[in-house]
Scaffold this motif. Structure first.
Motif, mmCIF file in Angstrom:
data_model
loop_
_atom_site.group_PDB
_atom_site.id
_atom_site.type_symbol
_atom_site.label_atom_id
_atom_site.label_comp_id
_atom_site.label_asym_id
_atom_site.label_seq_id
_atom_site.Cartn_x
_atom_site.Cartn_y
_atom_site.Cartn_z
ATOM 1 N N VAL A 15 -29.587 -0.210 14.894
ATOM 2 C CA VAL A 15 -30.583 0.709 15.439
ATOM 3 C C VAL A 15 -30.011 1.481 16.623
ATOM 4 C CG1 VAL A 15 -32.571 -0.590 14.627
ATOM 5 C CG2 VAL A 15 -31.627 -1.075 16.890
ATOM 6 N N GLY A 16 -28.691 1.389 16.802
ATOM 7 C CA GLY A 16 -28.037 2.224 17.794
ATOM 8 C C GLY A 16 -28.139 1.731 19.228
ATOM 9 N N ILE A 17 -28.237 0.401 19.402
ATOM 10 C CA ILE A 17 -28.250 -0.165 20.755
ATOM 11 C C ILE A 17 -26.982 -1.007 20.883
ATOM 12 C CG2 ILE A 17 -29.462 -1.696 22.370
ATOM 13 C CD1 ILE A 17 -31.252 0.587 21.744
ATOM 14 N N SER A 18 -26.305 -0.872 22.018
ATOM 15 C CA SER A 18 -25.071 -1.626 22.182
ATOM 16 C C SER A 18 -25.382 -3.111 22.379
ATOM 17 C CB SER A 18 -24.309 -1.101 23.393
ATOM 18 O OG SER A 18 -23.429 -2.102 23.857
ATOM 19 N N PRO A 19 -24.739 -3.999 21.595
ATOM 20 C CA PRO A 19 -25.016 -5.446 21.729
ATOM 21 C C PRO A 19 -24.744 -5.958 23.140
ATOM 22 C CG PRO A 19 -23.711 -4.997 19.780
ATOM 23 C CD PRO A 19 -23.779 -3.708 20.531
ATOM 24 N N ALA A 20 -23.926 -5.249 23.891
ATOM 25 C CA ALA A 20 -23.650 -5.695 25.262
ATOM 26 C C ALA A 20 -24.906 -5.652 26.123
ATOM 27 C CB ALA A 20 -22.576 -4.807 25.882
ATOM 28 N N GLU A 21 -25.901 -4.872 25.687
ATOM 29 C CA GLU A 21 -27.109 -4.736 26.489
ATOM 30 C C GLU A 21 -28.176 -5.765 26.140
ATOM 31 O OE1 GLU A 21 -28.172 -0.500 27.659
ATOM 32 O OE2 GLU A 21 -27.253 -0.221 25.687
ATOM 33 N N LYS A 22 -27.821 -6.728 25.294
ATOM 34 C CA LYS A 22 -28.866 -7.618 24.782
ATOM 35 C C LYS A 22 -29.444 -8.564 25.825
ATOM 36 C CE LYS A 22 -25.694 -11.040 22.896
ATOM 37 N NZ LYS A 22 -25.251 -11.715 21.675
ATOM 38 N N TYR A 23 -28.753 -8.729 26.958
ATOM 39 C CA TYR A 23 -29.302 -9.620 27.995
ATOM 40 C C TYR A 23 -30.341 -8.931 28.873
ATOM 41 C CZ TYR A 23 -25.237 -12.367 26.704
ATOM 42 O OH TYR A 23 -24.306 -13.079 26.006
#
Lengths: 320, 303, 322
Positions: free
Chosen positions: C140-148
């Protein structure tokens, strides 16, 4: 005039009040049942127990019957004003309470008056000048006020005044109107200060909330002089929650009045009940509890009634 | 159960950095307001003194010096001695342990029982809510101190009954607060969505509603500790709570009452200790209330 | 394969008409959904179109047991929907909300929110959850690094996409979207719709889309149902409906909305009056009569129901004049 809706609302509150008093009697009864030791032992534990006393208590509280019969018969006695018999003091509980309730009632009333006088004007000013150095000072004083237990301030007051300055009587309740008032003044001031600190906090935040409402700006925009706006509209609106809470505090006030009486050595309900707890004289403690609940319920119904006068929405909306 | 423990490990940051982040967050919230900062320092000192009481106290709290009773403050005994010659400073230092124990008991009962009742009532609404709230109304109609007196009268006067009684009587306020918070949070879209994902009610309550009602719980819990300290001290002062010779502040004040004509110190210092401890929790609670519930700058502080 | 088969679904609300009439037992009924039928196959996109207040949201919410319907039969994958446990049903059919960006718990990191859904529905073994979360976020175009991060760190459009990722994380076979882009900028809308269509194709999902926006309906649907006052008045293939609308209401709707297709040329039909209060609707006759330019006396009493239009391929219309 009391409208039909208001009456309906008050009747509903009355019903809730009756339920609460009933539930308190039931709670007290259940505590007696589940406490370690037999109810007879707890009811008798205040003094030397003779076989005859045991028979009397078993008979008076119907302790040989099943628990629900015991409860119903006891409830009937309570409703008809028979609050039991203190074996420790060898007198009916109702008589003991009748002799002593007046001092407590006077302290409660006087401290409520003092609390109102101290807290409402200061609360209005602090809320209006919110953030000012006066507001900060008053806020800190109020925090200190709620942080000092009344027995602490009572002891310190006795130390300071009675022994070193020697202007105020430190014990007894005095005689005559003037004598009684001088005896009551310092205890009531301490208790009123504690309650007043709580009322001040509510009044202050109430003023803040009301002043932030849009209609306040409208009032000012329409050209009403600021002082008039503040005192008339904001203060009346901010008073409503204080009124509600003061109803809820009445029980709290009664108990702390007892503590103050005890500290100052007055012969009100406080000494009766605290000595009764120390002596484990259960009938007196239980009766005191039920009476406090009744006073609490009645004063809250009075508060509700006043509330419908201040804020008609309560009666119309039906849901407080 | 296994799922819950897995929850904590898989997508969370490493434990250590979480602890640091949590501590930083607490510090930022507490230091946002000068009231809570002062309160926090007082509470922290209390905990410190309670933990290190044996190291900090100059004397054994129960060591009697019968040739040196009711002594005024001096270099040897900074706060003086009591009627059996025990060092008042040392007793006050050990007394912090009772204050902290009271705080722990009250907070535990409030959060375990009070929060659960409030969550259940607010989440299920209707009959469940009615029943729970009517029951709590009854408890609220009795002042905490009186209810505690009834409990110690029927169950006997001792330290455990006093602390439990005070703990129990603070449950209703917490339940009411959590309930009203849960009532409004359960209408939030994210709670509806959690149910839309099929989550069971326990998960919705504990993982979706509860974390979002933490601010009022923290504020009320802190203020209630202050009131509970007053109530336990009052009970002990009346001889209905913690009994002498235990070095609890209320009990010390009670014992010193008889000698008030001789010397004020044995009663002044313990009562001051009570007032300072209560003040600490009150300041912390008030400051947190401003920051967490009313603060316009809450978002800046927390995010 | 037919995923969702809705037959005669009704959802009525009892309207409180005041204290006194309540005492006298007078209650009024709001027929939000009054007997609708539709079905969705795997890989098919079906859109319910209608003005706000026509009951389209209520229809899908009660079809999927987010609300209890008053009457009607719903079958999911050929089985009565009542036979499914809540957990099993939500694992099969996921809802994307109108205010989807608010569906994320503000106190839970977005990665945790997605992981929670995966774990709860046992989609993959525990050790693969983390990788799956990263994969979904990327899609969905969100960077996995931002998951926190907690949801407050994201924009509205990003939150919308994260919430869609969470709905997909469950691996449902049916996705139900209730105006999922209505609050967003047009560019973001397009982005999300495209993403949704790609994902639908990729996973072979059935899609039920609810909207009042005809442009969106045309773009994403295979079949369309036009709702008016709790009933479907016209049903059929997207091209049939847009190029050859039959029901006077559909015609009016289409004429009032610019449809990006210059080949279609039609006169503007203006509807008179507002949509009546669904409480006041009579059981008999056509509910559209008060606003219908073609209404006759017959319409007031006629037996209504969807009927095939000239035997056309599944093009159904609820009008006695067709």
């Amino acid at each position: 005039m009391v409208s039909g809706r208001t009456l309906g609302y008050l009747l509903k509150r009355l019903g809730a009040g009756v339920f609460i008093v009933w539930a308190v009697t039931f709670l007290v009864f259940v505590l007696l049942q589940i406490a370690p030791g037999s109810p007879a032992d707890i009811l008798l534990s205040g003094g030397v127990v003779t076989e005859e006393m045991r028979r009397t208590v078993v008979e008076q509280y119907n302790l040989n019957e099943p628990w629900y019969v015991q409860y119903l018969l006891w409830l009937r006695d309570v409703v008809t004003g028979d609050l039991g018999y203190s074996f420790a003091q060898q007198r009916p509980v109702a008589t003991l309470i009748a002799d002593r309730w007046a001092i407590t009632a006077q302290i409660v009333t006087l401290s409520m008056v003092l609390a109102t006088l101290m807290s409402i004007p200061t609360g209005i000013v602090a809320g209006y000048k919110h953030g000012s150095s006066l507001d900060r000072l008053l806020t800190v004083v109020a925090i200190v006020g709620v942080s000092v237990p009344v027995f602490v301030s009572g002891v310190l007051a006795i130390l300071a005044f009675s022994f070193h300055i020697n202007v105020i009587p430190s014990s007894g309740a005095g005689s005559g109107v003037i004598g009684r008032l001088t005896h009551l003044f310092v205890p009531s001031l301490l208790l009123g200060g504690m309650i007043g600190a709580l009322m001040f906090r509510m009044m202050r935040s109430g003023m803040r909330d009301v002043l932030e409402k849009d209609y306040m700006e409208t009032c000012v925009a329409m050209g009403l002089p600021t002082r008039k706006v503040v005192v008339k509209h904001a203060a009346i609106n901010a008073l409503a929650p204080v009124l509600t809470v003061s109803g809820l505090w009445i029980g709290f006030l009664i108990v702390y009045a007892m503590v103050v009486e005890y500290v100052f050595g007055m012969g009100g309900l406080g000494r009766l009940i605290i000595h009764a707890v120390q002596a484990q004289d259960a009938p007196v403690v239980l009766a005191g509890t039920i009476i406090t609940a009744v006073v609490f319920v009645i004063s809250n119904i009075v508060v509700d009634f006043l509330y419908t006068k201040i804020d008609p929405r309560v009666a119309i909306g039906g849901q407080p | 159960m296994s799922q819950e423990s897995a929850d904590a490990t898989v997508t969370e940051r490493p434990r250590q950095s979480r602890a640091v982040a949590g501590a930083t967050r607490v510090w930022r919230i507490v230091s946002a307001n000068s009231l809570s900062l002062v309160g926090f320092c007082i509470v922290l000192s209390l905990v410190f003194v309670a933990v290190f009481a044996p190291v900090l106290a100059p004397y054994e709290p129960s060591a009697q010096q019968l040739d040196n009773t009711l002594a005024p403050p001096s270099a040897d005994h900074p706060f003086g001695t009591d009627n059996t010659g025990r060092d008042i400073l040392s007793r006050i230092i050990f007394g912090t342990r009772y204050a902290i124990a009271i705080a722990v008991v009250v907070v535990t009962l409030e959060t375990v029982v009070g929060v659960s009742l409030g969550l259940v009532a607010g989440y299920y609404r209707g009959k469940v809510d009615e029943t729970v709230m009517r029951g709590l109304d009854v408890l609220v109609s009795l002042p905490p101190l009186l209810l505690a007196m009834v409990i110690v009268t029927t169950f006997g006067i001792n330290i455990w009954n006093a602390m439990l009684a005070i703990g129990i009587v603070y449950i209703p306020m917490m339940s009411r607060t959590v309930r009203s918070s849960a009532l409004s949070i359960r209408e939030e879209t994210y709670v509806q969505a959690a149910e839309g994902l099929g989550y069971d009610s326990k998960r919705v309550m504990l993982k979706h509603i509860l974390p979002n009602s933490v601010p009022p719980i923290v504020v009320l819990g802190t203020t209630d500790v202050a009131y509970a300290l007053i109530d336990v001290a009052t009970l002990s002062f009346l001889g209905l709570g913690i009994q002498p010779p235990k070095p609890s502040w209320g009990a010390m004040a009670n014992a010193a009452r008889e000698y008030i004509l001789v010397t004020p110190w044995p009663i002044v210092f313990p009562t001051l200790a009570i007032a300072i401890a209560v003040l600490g929790f009150n300041l912390l609670g008030m400051g947190l209330r401003e920051t967490l519930l009313y603060g316009e700058d809450y978002d800046e502080v927390v995010e | 394969m037919t995923l969702l088969d809705v037959d005669g679904l009704k959802k009525h609300f009892t309207v409180d008409s005041g204290f006194l009439s309540g005492l006298l037992g007078e209650t009024r009924t709001l027929k939000a959904v009054d007997g609708i039928d539709f079905s969705v196959d795997a890989g098919e996109a079906f859109t319910l179109v209608g003005e706000s207040g026509c009951g389209k949201s209520t229809a899908i919410l009660s079809a999927l047991r987010h609300q209890q319907p008053t009457a009607g039969k719903v079958r999911f994958k050929g089985q009565d929907i009542e036979m499914y446990s809540k957990r099993a049903l939500r694992g099969e059919a996921q809802l994307i909300y109108q205010d989807q960006q608010d569906t994320l718990n503000p106190k839970m990191s977005v990665g945790e929110a997605i992981a929670e859904a995966i774990r709860f529905h046992d989609v993959v073994p525990p050790e693969e959850v983390d990788a799956r979360v990263d994969d979904l976020l990327e899609r969905v175009g969100i960077s996995p690094a931002e998951k926190y991060q907690e949801p407050s760190a994201f924009s509205g459009g990003q939150k919308q996409r994260i919430a869609i990722a969470r709905a997909l994380a469950v691996e449902p076979s049916l996705l139900v979207a209730d105006e999922p882009v209505s609050g967003l900028d047009v560019s973001v809308q397009a982005q999300i719709l495209n993403r949704l269509m790609d994902l639908q194709e990729e996973f072979g999902l059935g899609l039920v889309y609810v909207t009042h926006n005809l442009g969106i309906a045309r773009k994403i649907s295979d079949t369309i149902g036009v709702m008016y006052l709790g009933r479907i008045v016209e049903y059929g293939d997207v091209d049939d409906i847009f190029e050859d609308p039959q029901h006077p209401y559909t015609q009016a709707l289409l004429s009032a909305n610019p449809v990006p297709d210059p080949a279609v040329d039609r006169d503007r039909i203006v509807l008179e009056g507002n949509m009546p209060d669904p409480i006041d609707v009579d059981d008999r006759g056509c509910p559209f009569v008060p606003r219908c330019p073609e209404a006759t006396a017959e319409c007031e009493t006629a037996e209504m129901g969807l009927k095939p239009f000239e035997g056309d391929r599944g093009h159904l219309v609820d009008c006695i004049h067709r």
